[in-house]
Design an enzyme around this catalytic site. Structure first.
Site, PDB file in Angstrom:
ATOM      1  CB  ILE A  62     -39.574  -5.059 -32.433  1.00  2.45           C
ATOM      2  CG1 ILE A  62     -38.179  -5.222 -31.822  1.00  2.45           C
ATOM      3  CG2 ILE A  62     -40.487  -4.342 -31.460  1.00  2.45           C
ATOM      4  CD1 ILE A  62     -37.500  -3.874 -31.453  1.00  2.45           C
ATOM      5  CB  SER A  63     -38.471 -10.667 -31.181  1.00  4.88           C
ATOM      6  OG  SER A  63     -38.670 -11.117 -32.497  1.00  4.88           O
ATOM      7  CB  ALA A  64     -40.231 -10.394 -26.118  1.00  4.13           C
TER       8      ALA A  64
END
Ligand code: SAM
Length: 223
Positions: A62-64
């Protein structure tokens, strides 16, 4: 006593604003509304509001939050727009987009494509639990090519690193539409903002270095 998720969300958004990643109220509101803890694996819930990517399934992430904020700002999202996301992952970024383009349901929507079947199921469950399954539809498949759309989407968000702009995605974008996509090698990319004038003419702006997992499929990197 520890902070509640709501307090943590508030703290994170203040930090992202201070650091200049969040510029608009629309993006701030979406980050304050979408519960990131519902999109991470149960064992990482307590890290949901750290500004970092986290592992999900199938070796993906999951992206930052700061990267989600940058991409949402660059997409210039607003209510009523139709968004295509390539790389659903957890479903979190799709929910953020939906919160902006369809805050009350109706009007805008998000169509998101995920390569791995188990992630397509994971994201659907997360989106349902968080209340976004009415505004986000998830498809399992290769979002780099063979998409049955033409001039369909106002915005395209690609959340995996591509070697070049996939021509099929340019075809799916409406004239005047914006695509945000990391382009480069499988290790390091430049975030590109592509504004389509027509199928032959588009303007590309660069928005700094980034590091995404690789795009798979026909227009992606070979395994
Ligand atoms: N947007 C996601 C989120 O909010 O959790 C993060 C996505 S993760 C950085 C990139 C995702 O792109 C992975 O889930 C990966 O499986 C997916 N992906 C890679 N190549 C793809 C392709 N050709 N079509 C669709 N999805 C792809």
């Amino acid at each position: 006593m520890g902070r509640s998720f709501e307090e943590e969300r508030q703290r994170l958004v203040e930090e992202l604003r201070r650091e200049g990643y969040v510029k608009s109220d629309r993006v701030a509101k979406a980050l304050l509304k979408v519960p990131r803890e519902e999109f991470v694996l149960p064992k990482y819930r307590r890290y949901a509001y750290l500004d970092m990517p986290l592992p999900i399934l199938s070796g993906q992430t999951i992206s930052a939050p700061h990267m989600c904020a940058i991409m949402c700002e660059e997409l210039e999202l607003r209510e009523g727009l139709k968004v295509l996301e390539v790389g659903t992952g957890s479903g979190y970024h799709a929910a953020l987009c939906a919160e902006i383009v369809a805050p009350r349901g109706g009007g805008g929507y998000v169509c998101s494509i995920e390569y791995f079947r188990e992630l397509a199921s994971f994201s659907k469950r997360n989106l349902r639990r968080a209340g976004y399954d009415d505004r986000v539809s998830v498809i399992n498949g290769d979002g780099s090519s063979l998409l049955p759309f033409r001039d369909e989407f106002d915005r395209i968000l690609v959340t995996a690193a591509a070697p070049k702009i996939p021509p099929k995605l340019m075809e799916c974008l409406k004239p005047g539409g914006i695509m945000v996509i990391p382009i480069g090698t499988s290790l390091l990319q430049t975030l590109k903002v592509v504004i389509k004038e027509n199928i032959e003419k588009y303007i590309v702006r660069e928005r700094g270095s980034c590091c995404f997992v690789k795009l798979r499929g026909l227009e992606g990197f070979a395994d």
